[in-house]
Design a protein around this motif. Structure first.
Motif, PDB file in Angstrom:
ATOM      1  N   MET A 276       0.823  -1.204   0.000  1.00  0.00           N
ATOM      2  CA  MET A 276       0.000   0.000   0.000  1.00  0.00           C
ATOM      3  C   MET A 276       0.862   1.261   0.000  1.00  0.00           C
ATOM      4  N   THR A 277       1.973   1.231   0.735  1.00  0.00           N
ATOM      5  CA  THR A 277       2.893   2.372   0.746  1.00  0.00           C
ATOM      6  C   THR A 277       3.477   2.590  -0.645  1.00  0.00           C
ATOM      7  N   GLU A 278       3.876   1.491  -1.292  1.00  0.00           N
ATOM      8  CA  GLU A 278       4.427   1.583  -2.644  1.00  0.00           C
ATOM      9  C   GLU A 278       3.384   2.117  -3.621  1.00  0.00           C
ATOM     10  N   ILE A 279       2.130   1.650  -3.469  1.00  0.00           N
ATOM     11  CA  ILE A 279       1.051   2.117  -4.353  1.00  0.00           C
ATOM     12  C   ILE A 279       0.828   3.615  -4.172  1.00  0.00           C
ATOM     13  N   ARG A 280       0.814   4.072  -2.900  1.00  0.00           N
ATOM     14  CA  ARG A 280       0.608   5.511  -2.654  1.00  0.00           C
ATOM     15  C   ARG A 280       1.738   6.338  -3.250  1.00  0.00           C
ATOM     16  N   ASP A 283       1.215   6.346  -6.988  1.00  0.00           N
ATOM     17  CA  ASP A 283       0.067   7.188  -7.349  1.00  0.00           C
ATOM     18  C   ASP A 283       0.421   8.666  -7.278  1.00  0.00           C
ATOM     19  N   ASN A 284       1.039   9.066  -6.165  1.00  0.00           N
ATOM     20  CA  ASN A 284       1.397  10.481  -5.996  1.00  0.00           C
ATOM     21  C   ASN A 284       2.394  10.930  -7.055  1.00  0.00           C
ATOM     22  N   PHE A 285       3.343  10.065  -7.373  1.00  0.00           N
ATOM     23  CA  PHE A 285       4.354  10.405  -8.373  1.00  0.00           C
ATOM     24  C   PHE A 285       3.708  10.610  -9.749  1.00  0.00           C
ATOM     25  N   LEU A 286       2.848   9.653 -10.167  1.00  0.00           N
ATOM     26  CA  LEU A 286       2.229   9.749 -11.496  1.00  0.00           C
ATOM     27  C   LEU A 286       1.218  10.891 -11.573  1.00  0.00           C
ATOM     28  N   LEU A 287       0.483  11.138 -10.474  1.00  0.00           N
ATOM     29  CA  LEU A 287      -0.469  12.259 -10.475  1.00  0.00           C
ATOM     30  C   LEU A 287       0.252  13.586 -10.645  1.00  0.00           C
ATOM     31  N   THR A 368       0.161   3.395 -14.288  1.00  0.00           N
ATOM     32  CA  THR A 368      -1.250   3.604 -14.017  1.00  0.00           C
ATOM     33  C   THR A 368      -1.453   4.297 -12.681  1.00  0.00           C
ATOM     34  N   THR A 369      -2.428   5.228 -12.630  1.00  0.00           N
ATOM     35  CA  THR A 369      -2.851   5.835 -11.378  1.00  0.00           C
ATOM     36  C   THR A 369      -4.336   6.164 -11.474  1.00  0.00           C
ATOM     37  N   PHE A 370      -4.928   6.560 -10.349  1.00  0.00           N
ATOM     38  CA  PHE A 370      -6.358   6.849 -10.293  1.00  0.00           C
ATOM     39  C   PHE A 370      -6.579   8.204  -9.637  1.00  0.00           C
ATOM     40  N   ASP A 371      -7.614   8.899 -10.105  1.00  0.00           N
ATOM     41  CA  ASP A 371      -7.902  10.223  -9.546  1.00  0.00           C
ATOM     42  C   ASP A 371      -9.393  10.540  -9.702  1.00  0.00           C
ATOM     43  N   GLU A 372     -10.137  10.494  -8.588  1.00  0.00           N
ATOM     44  CA  GLU A 372     -11.545  10.901  -8.547  1.00  0.00           C
ATOM     45  C   GLU A 372     -12.384  10.258  -9.663  1.00  0.00           C
ATOM     46  N   GLY A 373     -12.410   8.957  -9.672  1.00  0.00           N
ATOM     47  CA  GLY A 373     -13.251   8.246 -10.635  1.00  0.00           C
ATOM     48  C   GLY A 373     -12.648   8.111 -12.016  1.00  0.00           C
ATOM     49  N   GLU A 374     -11.420   8.555 -12.177  1.00  0.00           N
ATOM     50  CA  GLU A 374     -10.732   8.422 -13.469  1.00  0.00           C
ATOM     51  C   GLU A 374      -9.524   7.512 -13.324  1.00  0.00           C
ATOM     52  N   VAL A 375      -9.207   6.789 -14.379  1.00  0.00           N
ATOM     53  CA  VAL A 375      -7.977   6.017 -14.440  1.00  0.00           C
ATOM     54  C   VAL A 375      -7.077   6.676 -15.481  1.00  0.00           C
TER      55      VAL A 375
END
Length: 556
Positions: A276-280, A283-287, A368-375
């Motif tokens: 989960m830490t790796e995923i966060r 996610d933050n990096f790609l966003l 891949t990352t996710f943001d407010e209902g978007e992939v």
């Protein structure tokens, strides 16, 4: 192994005892005095003392008593001879020999109370020693996890201390560790072999609390056992083990299995936390890469490399809007892997999984990352073939995803490729724009390439001119107000009418309207706008105004 009959016979109290049948190393878990009738008063692995009262002179009755004790799977039967029973009949001894059962004589002068005291002390001391041993192994298992070792090391510790073959799988039935466990049985349980198996109810063979959680599987003439690994009430995996016989599982063995289960749960919790830490972090990096204009320097490339990303490849960006046609409350895939589609975590997990799988199939790197209902997906693509690559990729993703998450639809916007190098923010903006335009023009689940939105982007640029904005407002003001006040949809009616090149019959069929009802709506449009739908210039003005108004809605 625990206390056995041989250990009991070594006690001084049994110095005068006479064993009449062949001895075995059968375990002794308790001792009691039982006379006829036996009924259900004798339990498994119990050392039974008897005076033979009530059946000493009645050989058939004595034989029935011994049979009952044997059927109860007792450890041994000791008769106090000299009062009610003077000699064990030969037929009784033959019966015992046939069942490998131990029968012995104890002098009448030896008190049962002294025997009970000495044997219970021996069992207690052995149990205390076993508990200390189990506690030492528990600490070893916990330290194994805390020191960064894995599931294979856990099964090694289990096997070295119990000699029970064992394997560990995750919740997807993927084998993560194996220590002497026959691979064939694993393949049968995972459906990779045609042999049938069934879950059977194990008979209680111990009063250890773990016994109630053991599942027993029958595979042909063989049996194996399974414990579910749980943490936070969630199924994390399975501990499988295969002793020669469940009655060989001592209290200490069961305690070690229980501690192994705890160590496995701790390992999976640790693994999940790291994941989960790796995923966060990813996610933050790609966003940040997608949403902001950042300089691609050496430090950023190094950070991306640590996260498993190679930013020096050419990428196209795909932005998907995730929708569900209906709420799904049932299982996804199977009962073993059930999730609710309403759960964002589960939904994102399956999408991420299929994106990775599709990328592997095409031998393309993905991010891949996710943001407010978007992939948001970046896929490695060549400049000339990126439309074909994007379509192949999405075909793979959606085909498998629709099997896992019933009712899901994803509308996609796809950026232009250009050279695809270091254009992450620009690519995202293009894909997001294409998605927004596509959602207004197409149904859910369609794909819109940014390269196909040139007309819309041109109109969008024009819509910011003050004079054009005034003309659009003046043309559509009354029409918009009428739709809002009467809850009608005259603008949509005009869009469909214009799509079918002013063909009334085709428009009426598309809108599921009677021809006269459609004509009434068209007259209302002419009345409210002051424009004639038969005049080419008026028709062009109205179409342009509607398209510019729709694009304004997209921007908002």
């Amino acid at each position: 192994m625990g206390v056995t009959v041989e250990d009991v016979l070594q006690l001084p109290i049994f110095k005068e005892a006479k064993v009449l049948t062949k001895t075995t190393d059968k375990p002794v878990q308790w001792i009691s005095v039982i006379e006829t009738p036996v009924e259900n008063f004798v339990r498994n692995n119990e050392f039974v003392l008897s005076t033979g009262v009530g059946c000493g002179e009645d050989i058939p009755k004595l034989e029935e008593y011994v049979k009952d004790v044997i059927r109860a799977d007792a450890s041994a039967l000791a008769f106090a001879t000299g009062r009610y029973l003077y000699k064990i009949p030969d037929r009784i001894l033959r019966l015992a020999e046939e069942h490998d059962f131990i029968i012995m004589e104890i002098p009448w002068e030896v008190r049962f109370g002294d025997i009970l005291q000495d044997v219970l002390r021996l069992i207690s001391e052995e149990k205390q020693t076993g508990q200390q041993r189990a506690e030492t192994i528990r600490q070893e298992l916990i330290n194994c996890v805390l020191n960064g070792k894995g599931l294979q090391e856990i099964t090694t510790i289990l096997y070295e201390n119990t000699h029970i073959p064992a394997a560990i799988s995750d919740h997807n039935k993927q084998i993560r560790a194996n220590q002497q466990f026959d691979r064939y049985f694993l393949d049968v349980l995972n459906g990779k072999e045609n042999e049938a198996f069934q879950l059977v109810s194990p008979e209680p063979f111990s009063d250890h609390p773990l016994v109630h959680y053991i599942e027993k599987y029958e595979i042909g003439p063989h049996f194996c056992y399974q414990l579910t690994i749980l943490s936070n009430y969630k199924k994390q995996g399975y501990l499988l083990f295969k002793p020669e016989d469940d009655h060989e599982l001592t209290w200490v063995d069961l305690s070690i299995l229980e501690h192994t289960l705890t160590a496995c749960a701790l390992y999976f919790v640790k693994e999940n936390a790291i994941e989960m830490t790796e995923i966060r972090l990813k996610d933050n990096f790609l966003l940040e890469l997608a949403k902001t204009e950042v300089d691609i320097d050496k430090s950023l490339l190094a950070k991306a490399h640590l996260l498993g990303y190679d930013l020096e490849k050419p990428y196209a960006c795909l932005v998907g809007d995730i929708r569900f046609k209906k709420q799904i409350d049932g299982p996804v895939g199977s009962e073993e892997h059930s999730v609710q589609s309403s759960s964002m975590h589960s939904r994102n997990y399956y999408i991420q999984k299929e994106v990775t799988h599709a990328g592997d199939m095409l031998k393309r790197q993905t991010m891949t990352t996710f943001d407010e209902g978007e992939v948001i997906v970046y896929i490695e693509a060549d400049s000339k073939t990126y439309p074909e690559t994007a379509n192949q990729f999405l075909d793979l993703v959606e085909r498998r995803l629709h099997e896992l998450l019933a009712g899901i639809t994803i509308s996609w916007g796809i950026s232009c490729h250009k050279d695809g190098l270091y254009t992450f923010h620009q690519s995202y903006e293009e894909a997001a724009t294409a998605l927004n335009i596509g959602r207004q023009k197409h149904e859910d689940g369609d794909r819109t390439f940014f390269s196909d939105t040139r007309m819309n982007r041109l109109l969008m640029a024009l819509s910011h001119e003050k004079e054009i904005e005034y003309i659009v407002h003046n043309t559509l003001e009354k029409l918009i107000e009428y739709d809002q006040r009467r809850q009608t949809d005259l603008i949509h009616t005009f869009i469909v009418y214009n799509k079918y090149n002013s063909n009334v019959s085709q428009t009426a069929r598309a809108l599921n309207l009677h021809r006269q009802s459609l004509l009434h709506r068209l007259r209302n449009i002419e009345h409210l706008t002051g424009l004639s739908l038969l005049d080419a210039d008026d028709l062009f003005l109205l179409e342009l105004s509607v398209r510019l108004w729709m694009l304004k809605k997209i921007e908002k």
